[in-house]
Design an enzyme around this catalytic site. Structure first.
Site: not given
Length: 299
Positions: A142, A170
């Protein structure tokens, strides 16, 4: 067991970063979490992120995190990928959370860049590698430098992608140029982590979304994605533009705050927030209603 996935879409295509419902007195609401998870999967989500930022992970205990994973897996784990947030700015703590998420039945892990301490790229590399080595679960990185203070560089992405369990990223970096290079060079499955950029990121190689607005508009997100996959650029753009008021309204303030307010307006489980997050003011609630109505959301 999680639904079937491929190396191109290891966690499916449309995932919602789910809020953590609390009871009126602020306790974990496991029944509400199961009902909300079921609602979101019924709406078309391939997966759910639990214990992420939108799940108020900074203010839930390790025990609550494990309980939440177990409850959501029990409710929807045969129909959707349940991905557990395990990232902190303490590598040892992250490893502990990763192992507890695996024991609780999670199908994958979401690991955010260590925040606040601003480690160099070598520290970031070793941090994520330690998490990936800790369990047998696939890992989604992320990258959100606006919160963490440091980006994951393209070179670090390429090196991390060599790990057999680091399979996805992400992306909330907000840089389509860097995303283009990182997708091309790393071959990680790329998920948009910024709802306003869902469609633009698809155009440079993303495979899907980890969404906050998915609490409200998963069918529309799926329709936009399908239109893009079928080459109907005009239709995908039309849906993107239709959703612009939703994207804007849901991020006028912190996304957890607006998500819980919107869910409450729809009669869905959400409950209060834990400090330092605070409820919308009456004026902010009315603005949210106008924004959502402009984007076609029924309240």
């Amino acid at each position: 067991m999680a639904p079937t996935s491929t190396s191109q879409t290891p966690f499916g295509r449309v995932l919602t970063a789910m809020v953590t419902p609390f009871t009126a007195d602020g306790a974990l609401d496991l029944d509400g979490a199961q009902r909300l998870a079921t609602h979101l999967v019924d709406a078309g989500n391939d997966g759910l992120i639990v214990n992420g930022t939108t799940g108020e992970s900074p203010t839930t205990s390790d025990a609550e995190k494990a309980e939440l994973v177990r409850a959501v897996v029990e409710a929807v784990g045969d129909r959707a990928h349940v991905v557990a947030g395990a990232g902190t700015n303490d590598t040892r703590h992250s490893v502990k959370l990763a192992r507890e998420a695996e024991q609780a039945g999670a199908h994958g892990l979401l690991a955010v860049t260590p925040y606040y301490s601003k480690p160099p790229q070598e520290g970031i590399l070793q941090h994520f590698t330690a998490i990936a080595n800790a369990t047998g679960l696939p890992v989604m990185l992320y990258d959100i430098p606006g919160r963490s203070g440091v980006p994951i560089s393209t070179e670090t992405m390429v090196r991390l992608a060599e790990h057999p369990r680091i399979v996805a990223n992400k992306d909330a970096k907000g840089d389509l140029g860097r995303a283009s290079w990182a997708i091309a060079r790393s071959r990680l499955a790329w998920y948009s982590g910024d709802d306003m950029l869902n469609l633009p990121l698809l155009s440079v190689g993303a495979v899907g979304f980890v969404s906050v607005v998915g609490h409200l508009v998963t069918p529309e997100l799926r329709a936009m994605l399908e239109a893009h996959l079928q080459g109907d650029v005009a239709k995908a753009t039309e849906i993107h533009q239709q959703l612009l008021p939703v994207f804007t309204g849901m991020f006028r303030t912190q996304g957890v705050i607006t998500s819980k307010a919107a869910l409450a307006l729809q009669g869905l489980p959400a409950g209060p927030l834990r400090l330092p997050l605070v409820e919308l003011t009456p004026e902010e609630t009315e603005q949210l209603k106008r924004d959502l109505a402009a984007g076609g959301v029924q309240l």
